[in-house]
Each structure stands twice: as C-alpha cells, then as structure tokens.
Motif scaffolding. Structure first.
Motif, PDB file in Angstrom:
ATOM      1  N   MET A   1     -22.323  15.873  50.146  1.00 36.63           N
ATOM      2  CA  MET A   1     -21.175  15.875  51.042  1.00 36.63           C
ATOM      3  C   MET A   1     -20.458  17.225  50.949  1.00 36.63           C
ATOM      4  O   MET A   1     -20.172  17.714  49.870  1.00 36.63           O
ATOM      5  CB  MET A   1     -20.203  14.754  50.664  1.00 36.63           C
ATOM      6  N   ARG A   2     -20.184  17.829  52.086  1.00 39.72           N
ATOM      7  CA  ARG A   2     -19.506  19.110  52.101  1.00 39.72           C
ATOM      8  C   ARG A   2     -18.026  18.924  51.751  1.00 39.72           C
ATOM      9  O   ARG A   2     -17.362  18.042  52.272  1.00 39.72           O
ATOM     10  CB  ARG A   2     -19.656  19.745  53.478  1.00 39.72           C
ATOM     11  N   GLN A   3     -17.545  19.774  50.858  1.00 40.30           N
ATOM     12  CA  GLN A   3     -16.156  19.660  50.414  1.00 40.30           C
ATOM     13  C   GLN A   3     -15.284  20.697  51.117  1.00 40.30           C
ATOM     14  O   GLN A   3     -15.698  21.814  51.362  1.00 40.30           O
ATOM     15  CB  GLN A   3     -16.081  19.865  48.898  1.00 40.30           C
ATOM     16  N   ARG A   4     -14.108  20.286  51.439  1.00 39.62           N
ATOM     17  CA  ARG A   4     -13.157  21.163  52.093  1.00 39.62           C
ATOM     18  C   ARG A   4     -12.692  22.254  51.136  1.00 39.62           C
ATOM     19  O   ARG A   4     -12.377  21.982  49.977  1.00 39.62           O
ATOM     20  CB  ARG A   4     -11.952  20.332  52.526  1.00 39.62           C
ATOM     21  N   ASN A   5     -12.679  23.476  51.603  1.00 36.74           N
ATOM     22  CA  ASN A   5     -12.248  24.585  50.758  1.00 36.74           C
ATOM     23  C   ASN A   5     -10.756  24.469  50.444  1.00 36.74           C
ATOM     24  O   ASN A   5      -9.954  24.110  51.303  1.00 36.74           O
ATOM     25  CB  ASN A   5     -12.528  25.928  51.466  1.00 36.74           C
ATOM     26  N   LYS A   6     -10.399  24.763  49.194  1.00 38.61           N
ATOM     27  CA  LYS A   6      -9.000  24.744  48.768  1.00 38.61           C
ATOM     28  C   LYS A   6      -8.651  26.148  48.279  1.00 38.61           C
ATOM     29  O   LYS A   6      -8.996  26.506  47.146  1.00 38.61           O
ATOM     30  CB  LYS A   6      -8.784  23.702  47.669  1.00 38.61           C
ATOM     31  N   PRO A   7      -7.988  26.941  49.112  1.00 42.15           N
ATOM     32  CA  PRO A   7      -7.690  28.326  48.745  1.00 42.15           C
ATOM     33  C   PRO A   7      -6.858  28.457  47.473  1.00 42.15           C
ATOM     34  O   PRO A   7      -6.878  29.483  46.806  1.00 42.15           O
ATOM     35  CB  PRO A   7      -6.901  28.851  49.962  1.00 42.15           C
ATOM     36  N   TRP A   8      -6.137  27.406  47.141  1.00 35.11           N
ATOM     37  CA  TRP A   8      -5.261  27.431  45.978  1.00 35.11           C
ATOM     38  C   TRP A   8      -5.964  27.024  44.688  1.00 35.11           C
ATOM     39  O   TRP A   8      -5.353  27.014  43.611  1.00 35.11           O
ATOM     40  CB  TRP A   8      -4.068  26.494  46.203  1.00 35.11           C
ATOM     41  N   ALA A   9      -7.251  26.706  44.779  1.00 36.00           N
ATOM     42  CA  ALA A   9      -7.976  26.165  43.621  1.00 36.00           C
ATOM     43  C   ALA A   9      -7.985  27.132  42.442  1.00 36.00           C
ATOM     44  O   ALA A   9      -7.760  26.723  41.296  1.00 36.00           O
ATOM     45  CB  ALA A   9      -9.402  25.790  44.011  1.00 36.00           C
ATOM     46  N   ASP A  10      -8.241  28.412  42.694  1.00 35.93           N
ATOM     47  CA  ASP A  10      -8.301  29.383  41.596  1.00 35.93           C
ATOM     48  C   ASP A  10      -6.973  29.468  40.852  1.00 35.93           C
ATOM     49  O   ASP A  10      -6.944  29.514  39.608  1.00 35.93           O
ATOM     50  CB  ASP A  10      -8.686  30.770  42.127  1.00 35.93           C
ATOM     51  N   ASP A  11      -5.880  29.496  41.592  1.00 32.84           N
ATOM     52  CA  ASP A  11      -4.561  29.566  40.960  1.00 32.84           C
ATOM     53  C   ASP A  11      -4.278  28.300  40.161  1.00 32.84           C
ATOM     54  O   ASP A  11      -3.739  28.361  39.052  1.00 32.84           O
ATOM     55  CB  ASP A  11      -3.467  29.766  42.018  1.00 32.84           C
ATOM     56  N   PHE A  12      -4.655  27.152  40.725  1.00 36.06           N
ATOM     57  CA  PHE A  12      -4.436  25.871  40.031  1.00 36.06           C
ATOM     58  C   PHE A  12      -5.212  25.842  38.720  1.00 36.06           C
ATOM     59  O   PHE A  12      -4.686  25.426  37.678  1.00 36.06           O
ATOM     60  CB  PHE A  12      -4.870  24.719  40.933  1.00 36.06           C
ATOM     61  N   ILE A  13      -6.463  26.269  38.767  1.00 34.90           N
ATOM     62  CA  ILE A  13      -7.308  26.273  37.566  1.00 34.90           C
ATOM     63  C   ILE A  13      -6.719  27.190  36.500  1.00 34.90           C
ATOM     64  O   ILE A  13      -6.668  26.838  35.314  1.00 34.90           O
ATOM     65  CB  ILE A  13      -8.747  26.688  37.928  1.00 34.90           C
ATOM     66  N   ALA A  14      -6.240  28.367  36.933  1.00 38.31           N
ATOM     67  CA  ALA A  14      -5.645  29.311  35.986  1.00 38.31           C
ATOM     68  C   ALA A  14      -4.366  28.748  35.363  1.00 38.31           C
ATOM     69  O   ALA A  14      -4.089  28.964  34.175  1.00 38.31           O
ATOM     70  CB  ALA A  14      -5.363  30.631  36.681  1.00 38.31           C
ATOM     71  N   GLU A  15      -3.602  28.027  36.156  1.00 39.83           N
ATOM     72  CA  GLU A  15      -2.328  27.464  35.672  1.00 39.83           C
ATOM     73  C   GLU A  15      -2.529  26.275  34.725  1.00 39.83           C
ATOM     74  O   GLU A  15      -1.622  25.919  33.967  1.00 39.83           O
ATOM     75  CB  GLU A  15      -1.478  27.012  36.871  1.00 39.83           C
ATOM     76  N   HIS A  16      -3.707  25.672  34.772  1.00 40.13           N
ATOM     77  CA  HIS A  16      -3.984  24.486  33.947  1.00 40.13           C
ATOM     78  C   HIS A  16      -5.157  24.752  32.999  1.00 40.13           C
ATOM     79  O   HIS A  16      -6.061  23.928  32.850  1.00 40.13           O
ATOM     80  CB  HIS A  16      -4.256  23.273  34.835  1.00 40.13           C
ATOM     81  N   ALA A  17      -5.103  25.899  32.341  1.00 43.57           N
ATOM     82  CA  ALA A  17      -6.182  26.295  31.432  1.00 43.57           C
ATOM     83  C   ALA A  17      -6.270  25.404  30.197  1.00 43.57           C
ATOM     84  O   ALA A  17      -7.280  25.431  29.484  1.00 43.57           O
ATOM     85  CB  ALA A  17      -6.002  27.752  31.014  1.00 43.57           C
ATOM     86  N   ASP A  18      -5.239  24.628  29.939  1.00 42.05           N
ATOM     87  CA  ASP A  18      -5.292  23.679  28.815  1.00 42.05           C
ATOM     88  C   ASP A  18      -6.050  22.413  29.195  1.00 42.05           C
ATOM     89  O   ASP A  18      -6.464  21.643  28.319  1.00 42.05           O
ATOM     90  CB  ASP A  18      -3.883  23.316  28.360  1.00 42.05           C
ATOM     91  N   LEU A  19      -6.248  22.194  30.490  1.00 42.85           N
ATOM     92  CA  LEU A  19      -6.993  21.047  30.982  1.00 42.85           C
ATOM     93  C   LEU A  19      -8.375  21.461  31.485  1.00 42.85           C
ATOM     94  O   LEU A  19      -9.380  20.851  31.127  1.00 42.85           O
ATOM     95  CB  LEU A  19      -6.213  20.346  32.100  1.00 42.85           C
ATOM     96  N   ILE A  20      -8.422  22.484  32.334  1.00 43.72           N
ATOM     97  CA  ILE A  20      -9.695  23.011  32.832  1.00 43.72           C
ATOM     98  C   ILE A  20     -10.005  24.242  31.972  1.00 43.72           C
ATOM     99  O   ILE A  20      -9.503  25.333  32.227  1.00 43.72           O
ATOM    100  CB  ILE A  20      -9.612  23.361  34.324  1.00 43.72           C
ATOM    101  N   ILE A  21     -10.818  24.047  30.962  1.00 49.44           N
ATOM    102  CA  ILE A  21     -10.994  25.039  29.898  1.00 49.44           C
ATOM    103  C   ILE A  21     -11.842  26.219  30.360  1.00 49.44           C
ATOM    104  O   ILE A  21     -12.996  26.044  30.773  1.00 49.44           O
ATOM    105  CB  ILE A  21     -11.650  24.392  28.663  1.00 49.44           C
ATOM    106  N   PRO A  22     -11.302  27.448  30.290  1.00 47.95           N
ATOM    107  CA  PRO A  22     -12.107  28.616  30.635  1.00 47.95           C
ATOM    108  C   PRO A  22     -13.052  29.001  29.485  1.00 47.95           C
ATOM    109  O   PRO A  22     -12.787  28.674  28.326  1.00 47.95           O
ATOM    110  CB  PRO A  22     -11.049  29.707  30.853  1.00 47.95           C
ATOM    111  N   ALA A  23     -14.162  29.641  29.825  1.00 48.70           N
ATOM    112  CA  ALA A  23     -15.134  30.126  28.836  1.00 48.70           C
ATOM    113  C   ALA A  23     -15.477  29.061  27.793  1.00 48.70           C
ATOM    114  O   ALA A  23     -15.306  29.262  26.587  1.00 48.70           O
ATOM    115  CB  ALA A  23     -14.609  31.384  28.152  1.00 48.70           C
ATOM    116  N   PRO A  24     -15.975  27.900  28.223  1.00 45.32           N
ATOM    117  CA  PRO A  24     -16.232  26.804  27.277  1.00 45.32           C
ATOM    118  C   PRO A  24     -17.280  27.132  26.225  1.00 45.32           C
ATOM    119  O   PRO A  24     -17.301  26.508  25.163  1.00 45.32           O
ATOM    120  CB  PRO A  24     -16.693  25.660  28.180  1.00 45.32           C
ATOM    121  N   GLU A  25     -18.129  28.139  26.498  1.00 43.34           N
ATOM    122  CA  GLU A  25     -19.141  28.502  25.506  1.00 43.34           C
ATOM    123  C   GLU A  25     -18.513  28.965  24.188  1.00 43.34           C
ATOM    124  O   GLU A  25     -19.122  28.865  23.118  1.00 43.34           O
ATOM    125  CB  GLU A  25     -20.073  29.586  26.064  1.00 43.34           C
TER     126      GLU A  25
END
Length: 213
Positions: A1-25
């Motif tokens: 299923m094609r997902q609608r683009n969310k232009p704000w997604a990158d900012d949201f991910i950066a703001e919630h780095a305690d939930l969406i963990i960057p560099a998990p390796e």
C-alpha cells in the motif's frame, strides 16, 4: 500500500530521538541499558502504524518491545500511538531489517513478531520474504534459546510457504491456527490490517514456532 508522504517526518523523528533511536547499530548488545531494566526484549519486524506494538506494550509492562519500520511516513504514526498510550517499554527503529545482526547481538532477543509481512508472491522475490531461510538464520542468531517467533498473516500462500520453510529449517511448530478469530482470544492484540481483514470475514493465519536446540 502506498503511504502518503509526511514532510514533517524528519523533524518529528529528530525531536523524538529517545523513542525513534538513531544509529541503532551503536547499541548492539546493549539494548537493556537503553530500556534501563533487565526485562526480556521482543522485536516486531514491520511495525506499520504501531497499533500492535503499542497495545502489546500496554498489555505486557514486564516486556520491552522494539519495533522496526523502514517507511518514515509510517513509523511517525506508530510513534504517535506509542506516545498517546504513554508506554515506556517501547522503542522504534527506522531501519531496514535485511541484516538484523547489525543491530542485535546473539541471544539478545526473546521473541519476534512478523505481522502481515509483504508476501512477495513472485518466485524471483522469494529471498525477500521474511520467512526465507536467510532471515531464519538471523532470527536464530539473535534469539535466546527457547525464544519464539510468532507470525500472523491474511495471505494463505505466504503462510503455507512459511510453514514449509520452518519445517525445512528444522524448527518446532508449537501452535498453528488457520482461522485465528474463530475463538476470540481476549489477549490477542490486533494490528490495523488484522482488524480490516477480519471485519471482511477473511481468515487470519497464525503460528508460533521456535528453534530446536
């Protein structure tokens, strides 16, 4: 299923780095430190919009949950569900699961969930199916002895393929259901797809398997 683009997604991910963990390796082998406890860790591959992982975390506060989802436009929706439920035992990874050993050490995970994975029906795409033997090898590496893999799908072809794949790999089939909702289990946490398909009367296939020592 094609997902609608969310232009704000990158900012949201950066703001919630305690939930969406960057560099998990960087946290390979150290996920219990991130959660701050010694509870078992369960991994959902293909978290989608997060209804399952948020519901499971609420139902099982003594288990830590990690959800992997590659699509940014989807994982932010999952994060919103987790935040709304205020469950502290969930973290999310915006990464590809093609080699889980990059992110998890041996015997680090206690359970794995494959919910409504892409069936990749064409024969030339067999190696992309999450129950292909190369994926099973990864699951065996990161799971503790006695750890389980639970699969749910509406796709009979994928389910039959998976059962054969598990059998050929020498796994133990602990539970198999060809119509999960015939007897409604109050402990079953439904995904978005599960609700949609079961409402149409489509059977939901489920199995629980483990690796034999």
């Amino acid at each position: 299923m094609r997902q609608r683009n969310k232009p704000w997604a990158d900012d949201f991910i950066a703001e919630h780095a305690d939930l969406i963990i960057p560099a998990p390796e960087k946290h390979r082998g150290k996920w219990k430190e991130i959660f701050g406890n010694d509870h078992p860790i369960h991994l959902e591959i293909g978290t989608g919009k997060g209804q399952f992982i948020a519901g499971m975390a609420e139902q099982h506060p003594d288990i830590n949950f990690i959800g992997m989802e590659l699509a940014k436009s989807v994982i932010v929706t999952a994060a919103e569900k987790v935040l709304a439920k205020e469950v502290p035992n969930v973290i999310l990874l915006n990464n590809n699961a093609k080699d889980l050993r990059d992110f998890f050490a041996e015997n680090e995970i206690s359970g794995i969930y494959l919910n409504f994975s892409d069936p990749w029906p064409k024969s030339r795409h067999e190696k992309r199916r999450l129950t292909y033997r190369t994926f099973l090898e990864q699951y065996e590496d990161i799971l503790i002895e006695g750890g389980t893999l639970v699969q749910k799908t509406d796709n009979r072809g994928l389910f039959e393929y998976s059962l054969v794949s598990y059998n050929q790999y020498g796994m133990l089939l602990e539970d198999v259901s060809l119509d999960l909702h015939v007897n409604e289990d109050p402990m079953n946490v439904k995904t978005e797809y599960e609700k949609k398909f079961s409402a149409k009367g489509q059977p939901i296939y489920r199995c629980q398997v483990s690796f034999q020592s």
